[in-house]
Design an enzyme around this catalytic site. Structure first.
Site, short mmCIF file in Angstrom:
data_model
loop_
_atom_site.label_atom_id
_atom_site.label_comp_id
_atom_site.label_asym_id
_atom_site.label_seq_id
_atom_site.Cartn_x
_atom_site.Cartn_y
_atom_site.Cartn_z
N ARG A 1 -6.57 10.37 -0.01
CA ARG A 1 -6.33 10.81 -1.38
C ARG A 1 -7.64 10.93 -2.15
O ARG A 1 -7.80 11.81 -2.99
CB ARG A 1 -5.37 9.84 -2.07
CG ARG A 1 -3.93 10.02 -1.62
CD ARG A 1 -3.00 8.98 -2.24
NE ARG A 1 -3.18 7.67 -1.64
CZ ARG A 1 -3.32 6.55 -2.32
NH1 ARG A 1 -3.36 6.57 -3.64
NH2 ARG A 1 -3.46 5.39 -1.70
N HIS B 1 0.86 -1.18 0.00
CA HIS B 1 0.00 0.00 0.00
C HIS B 1 0.89 1.23 0.00
O HIS B 1 1.86 1.31 0.76
CB HIS B 1 -0.89 -0.01 1.25
CG HIS B 1 -2.02 0.98 1.19
ND1 HIS B 1 -1.81 2.33 1.23
CD2 HIS B 1 -3.36 0.81 1.09
CE1 HIS B 1 -2.98 2.97 1.17
NE2 HIS B 1 -3.93 2.06 1.08
#
Length: 637
Positions: free
Chosen positions: A270, A250
């Protein structure tokens, strides 16, 4: 050691996360006496770490969304290595599974007109993630647990006992699957972690829902339970593991301060506008958009920022590229000297949203890092970098039923392979758990229907042998410390089979793993059986070794870069390698590989993609005819 306790069930589900609970619920609803075995406390499932949302093409925020678009995004994200049937079933059934959760009481965030809200995530064309702030996994587990309680209450009313048909065994570890003389599943052997008491669960159907393998790596978002138990149990029972080379790092795990190193920063940050910058203040992701995604992602900050207000007329910000692309970009920025002071990059959402909005949309993120590390995400950037998060590889299963090649064995969730190809899109994990957990429950019930009265039984000799093997580390007078061996294993995988891989380094890793195998065989644990984490780790080490070897051998064999597998010495994707699935099996105590062909996409599914895009992934013979080719050939005839 006390005598072994025996239990008798129709279906045993190993794992109490989203996949395990949904499978157990379905098996019980199919009328099967079902046991849920949880390695840790009931409710402390790794599923709660999936914070951002569950992907399902409900179309609540953008009516253009559909299962076909979701399928296309999933195949693109997996770089065309996905099992196409699994990806199709997932995209089609995810909306129904989310609505079912809502019917069972899940409290999703809402749109202004009262429908389930959906947010943006990397790799998804439209806002698709049904969410509960940034606590979606927690709400999923809460809802499924409540459904378990409802079924137990129904049993109490109808049968006089709440655990008559569905029982949870918390803090219980399974060390081996039991088979009969013909190789059919006959149950599971394990122990109660509190006391060390051995237990046998006799059952003709076992569903693995044990999650991932992250504790084989030094820097990981995974909790202590993720030691690859289900992967290794399946291997030793005779099943195959596919796609084990594809490990997802990740892109945004915390790298500083040390108290939170490796802990995940949800992709929601994000998705809700967070940007990535290097030490020079540059928003660097614009320089890492691959050619295959060039027409979908913005080339300037102005266009990227405009997408949040008007997605119909702007391309997506590059921070929302699939996870493998973002992780490699961050890794390269650090390698080239533009990283943050502690070896990551900066992720900032504080300049994009007011503090009140951040605390409303990302309450867990704000609370967690403020409490654990005195980092206030409303006031400044976080230092983040890649962390081992998810394995795309797992047990080779039938897409429709979740059945492995061993009769009576099923797998769902992260422990099952095929669904995500070479890279998983964020948000697909939670809906994956629901879709294939349910299908495993149905598959196990149908398998039992076919058995009739011919139920496989484990032998007493096998049970006695497994008890001796499990107790062995406690009875040795000499042997190495399990914690030291675990650190060496993690360092080996982190350094030699990590995010960027090279052939000689992986060969070195396999040599190191072979030496570790010999040392683990004589590992010693001090103390007794009650609450002895050293003993527990000594038993887990065998699983981590088997899984690590499967990862390293598969990664060495695949001579290309694709998704979560990046070879420095083979940096390009290969259309020939895309057609090859590597399957790891255990032979003579060693992991060996077979090559299997990947199922092809049906013509109607191929038609969802532009031919120009397909040429970047498929061989010439796999491509659909070029426009006008059919009519030209007819004229020639």
């Amino acid at each position: 050691m006390s005598e072994t306790t025996r239990h008798n069930y129709d279906v045993v589900v190993i794992g109490a996360g989203g996949a395990g609970l949904r499978a157990a619920i379905e098996a019980r609803q199919q009328g099967r006496k079902t046991a849920i075995i949880s390695k840790s406390l009931f409710g402390k499932a790794h599923t709660v770490m999936a914070e951002g949302g569950a992907a399902a093409a409900l179309g609540n925020v953008n009516a253009n969304d559909s299962w076909q678009v979701h399928f296309r995004d999933t195949i693109r994200g997996g770089k065309f290595m996905n099992n196409p049937r699994m990806a199709e079933l997932h995209a089609k059934e995810a909306p129904e599974r989310i609505l079912e959760l809502e019917y069972w009481g899940a409290l999703f965030d809402r749109t202004r007109d009262g429908r389930i809200s959906q947010r943006n995530f990397g790799g998804h064309e439209y806002p698709r993630l049904a969410h509960v702030g940034d606590r979606t996994g927690l709400e999923l587990i809460r809802t499924l647990q409540q459904r378990v309680v409802q079924l137990q209450q129904a049993d109490a009313a109808e049968l006089g006992h709440p655990e008559a048909m569905l029982r949870v065994f918390a803090e219980t570890t399974v060390t081996e699957l039991l088979t009969d003389g013909s190789g059919r599943i006959a149950g599971a052997f394990g122990y109660v972690r509190e006391t060390g008491e051995f237990c046998v669960f006799e059952a003709p159907a076992v569903i693995l829902a044990t999650g991932g393998i992250g504790k084989s790596f030094k820097v990981t978002s995974n909790s202590w339970e993720y030691t690859g138990d289900g992967h290794a149990l399946a291997l030793r029972a005779g099943a195959a593991l596919i796609n084990m080379e594809f490990v997802q790092f990740h892109p945004t795990g915390m790298v500083w301060p040390p108290s939170v190193k490796g802990i995940l920063v949800t992709e929601s940050v994000r998705g809700d506008g967070g940007v990535l910058r290097n030490s020079e203040g540059e928003r660097f992701m614009f320089g890492y958009v691959p050619d295959v995604f060039r027409d979908q992602y913005a080339e300037t900050e102005e266009e990227a920022d405009g997408w949040y207000a008007d997605p119909a007329n702007h391309r997506r910000p590059p921070e929302l590229l699939p996870r493998d692309e973002v992780a490699r970009a961050i890794n390269n920025e650090v390698k080239e000297g533009r990283g943050s002071p502690h070896g990551g990059v900066f992720l900032d959402v504080s300049t994009r949203m007011p503090a009140e909005e951040i605390m409303r949309r990302l309450p867990s993120m704000h609370h967690q890092f403020k409490e654990l590390a005195d980092v206030d995400i409303t006031a400044g950037p976080m230092e983040v970098g890649p962390t081992c998060h998810y394995v795309m590889g797992g047990v080779e299963v039938d897409a429709d039923t979740g059945a492995a090649r061993v009769p009576g064995l099923f797998a769902a969730g992260e422990v099952a392979g095929g669904m995500h190809g070479s890279n998983r899109l964020g948000g697909n994990s939670l809906s994956d758990l629901l879709v294939f957990g349910r299908r495993c429950g149905i598959g196990a019930a149908r398998y039992l229907d076919g058995l009739g009265g011919d139920r496989p039984r484990p032998s007493d000799a096998d049970v006695a042998r497994l008890a001796e093997e499990a107790a062995a580390p406690l009875r040795r007078d000499t042997g190495e410390n399990p914690y030291q061996l675990h650190q060496e294993l993690q360092q080996t995988m982190n350094d030699l089979v990590g995010i960027i891989r090279r052939g000689p380094e992986m060969e070195q890793a396999l040599e190191a793993l072979e030496k570790l195998r010999e040392r683990v065989a004589t590992v010693r644990a001090e103390g007794g059986t009650a609450y002895n984490p050293g003993w527990h780790l000594a038993l887990d080490l065998r699983n981590m070794l088997a899984v690590s070897e499967a990862v390293a051998r598969s990664a060495l064999a695949r001579e290309e870069s694709r998704g979560g597998h990046t070879r420095d010495d083979f940096p390009a994707m290969s259309a020939q390698w895309r057609r090859t699935v590597l399957a790891a099996s255990l032979r003579g105590g060693r992991v060996e590989l077979d090559r299997r062909p990947l199922d092809t996409l049906r013509p109607d599914l191929l038609a969802l993609f532009d031919r120009a895009e397909l040429t970047k992934y498929l061989t010439e013979e796999e491509l659909p005819p070029a426009e006008g080719a059919d009519s030209a050939s007819k004229e020639e005839k």
